[in-house]
Write an enzyme that holds these catalytic residues in place. Structure first.
Site, PDB file in Angstrom:
ATOM      1  N   CYS A  69      90.639 -38.177 -21.226  1.00 11.67           N
ATOM      2  CA  CYS A  69      90.149 -38.833 -20.085  1.00 11.67           C
ATOM      3  C   CYS A  69      88.602 -38.909 -20.025  1.00 11.67           C
ATOM      4  CB  CYS A  69      90.855 -38.739 -18.613  1.00 11.67           C
ATOM      5  SG  CYS A  69      90.160 -39.737 -17.209  1.00 11.67           S
ATOM      6  N   CYS A  70      88.111 -37.396 -20.039  1.00 12.93           N
ATOM      7  CA  CYS A  70      86.702 -37.195 -20.012  1.00 12.93           C
ATOM      8  C   CYS A  70      86.041 -37.676 -21.289  1.00 12.93           C
ATOM      9  CB  CYS A  70      86.524 -35.813 -19.823  1.00 12.93           C
ATOM     10  SG  CYS A  70      86.585 -35.107 -18.258  1.00 12.93           S
ATOM     11  N   CYS A  77      84.974 -36.499 -10.631  1.00 12.10           N
ATOM     12  CA  CYS A  77      85.543 -37.709 -10.282  1.00 12.10           C
ATOM     13  C   CYS A  77      86.658 -37.165  -9.263  1.00 12.10           C
ATOM     14  CB  CYS A  77      86.474 -37.992 -11.391  1.00 12.10           C
ATOM     15  SG  CYS A  77      85.348 -38.519 -12.895  1.00 12.10           S
ATOM     16  N   CYS A 131      89.877 -35.220 -10.234  1.00 13.92           N
ATOM     17  CA  CYS A 131      89.884 -33.903 -10.627  1.00 13.92           C
ATOM     18  C   CYS A 131      89.032 -32.992  -9.932  1.00 13.92           C
ATOM     19  CB  CYS A 131      89.249 -34.077 -11.994  1.00 13.92           C
ATOM     20  SG  CYS A 131      90.432 -34.943 -13.115  1.00 13.92           S
ATOM     21  N   CYS A 165      83.619 -30.895 -18.608  1.00 17.85           N
ATOM     22  CA  CYS A 165      84.087 -32.209 -18.904  1.00 17.85           C
ATOM     23  C   CYS A 165      84.106 -32.481 -20.524  1.00 17.85           C
ATOM     24  CB  CYS A 165      83.189 -33.438 -18.217  1.00 17.85           C
ATOM     25  SG  CYS A 165      81.585 -33.316 -18.389  1.00 17.85           S
TER      26      CYS A 165
HETATM   27 FE1  SF4 Z   1      88.913 -38.343 -15.994  1.00 19.29          FE
HETATM   28 FE2  SF4 Z   1      88.953 -36.390 -14.326  1.00 19.29          FE
HETATM   29 FE3  SF4 Z   1      87.334 -36.475 -16.478  1.00 19.29          FE
HETATM   30 FE4  SF4 Z   1      86.777 -37.948 -14.346  1.00 19.29          FE
HETATM   31  S1  SF4 Z   1      86.692 -35.676 -14.420  1.00 19.29           S
HETATM   32  S2  SF4 Z   1      86.672 -38.595 -16.697  1.00 19.29           S
HETATM   33  S3  SF4 Z   1      88.875 -38.536 -14.113  1.00 19.29           S
HETATM   34  S4  SF4 Z   1      89.530 -36.302 -16.447  1.00 19.29           S
END
Ligand code: SF4
Length: 247
Positions: free
Chosen positions: A127-128, A208, A211, A234
């Protein structure tokens, strides 16, 4: 500055340039580091990547003092707290910033990899990578160096943070590396800077919403980031070769 000196600096091998800069500026003030970086080392080739989080106002204010039109990159992951987006607009207005660039993930890629915006649950590294790491690459095109707001008191790998680093083909400048929590708090008061609204609710570090939790350990300000997971960063500050493969 004579032209020949500028050319010599630009042509210096990376390791020599790092040694020169860290030798000259490792004990300098944040403003001196910023001015040397903006005006002498990387004029027109330097940017700041900001999360508009709990401490971001400090660097943004220092940058605005030198050049309000300085390019600032905001990674618009699509999963920020609404309070962060409001805070961003407030800081832009108060500091007179005129060049904040919002960088979203590639929409085609997002639809394929994370159509329900739930990838953070199953694979936060992927996701990151989708929402932060890969969008940053094109945003940094044309820049030779970027500023970060990291500080040694954040703990973990940041405890040995130098003022100047080099990774993935670019220099990174950390003007606040030696700042303490007290330095940050004092600067907010001196400059009458607004606090991110979540700070008062126990969030000393803000990313975010999926998280980020209030800090579990008040002495560890990043303890609310990816709480309960092995993940602590991240991926923006990890060399490409060390990043997990996601595609
Ligand atoms: Fe995704 Fe969490 Fe990374 Fe944001 S901090 S990009 S929601 S994994």
């Amino acid at each position: 500055m004579p032209y020949a000196d500028q050319q010599t600096r630009l042509q210096q091998p990376v390791e020599e340039r790092l040694a020169r800069l860290n030798g000259e500026l490792r004990h300098a003030s944040a403003t001196t580091i910023l001015r040397a970086s903006l005006l002498r080392e990387w004029p027109q080739k330097l940017t700041y990547v900001s999360s508009f989080g709990a401490e971001s106002a400090v660097m943004l204010a220092l940058i605005a003092d030198v050049d309000p039109d300085f390019p600032v990159i905001f990674l618009e992951t699509g999963l920020h707290f609404p309070q962060t987006l409001d805070y961003k607009d407030k800081l832009i207005d108060q500091l007179g910033l005129t060049n904040v660039r919002e960088t979203p993930p590639n929409e085609t890629e997002r639809k394929v990899l994370d159509p329900k915006d739930r990838l953070w649950q199953s694979d936060p590294d992927a996701c990151c990578a989708l929402r932060k790491v890969r969008p940053l690459e094109p945003a940094l095109e044309g820049f030779d160096a970027w500023i970060t707001g990291r500080k040694r008191f954040h703990g973990g790998a940041r405890m040995s943070l130098p003022v100047f680093e080099h990774s993935a083909g670019r220099f990174k400048v950390n003007p606040l590396a030696s700042w303490t929590q007290e330095d940050v708090d004092r600067f907010f008061v001196q400059r009458n800077l607004p606090r991110h609204p979540l700070v008062d609710q126990g969030y000393p570090s803000i990313g975010c919403w999926p998280c980020t939790r209030p800090a579990e350990d008040p002495s560890d300000i990043r303890s609310g980031r990816w709480a309960g997971m092995a993940k602590t960063e991240c991926g923006l500050h990890v060399d490409k070769a060390e990043r997990p493969r996601v595609f």
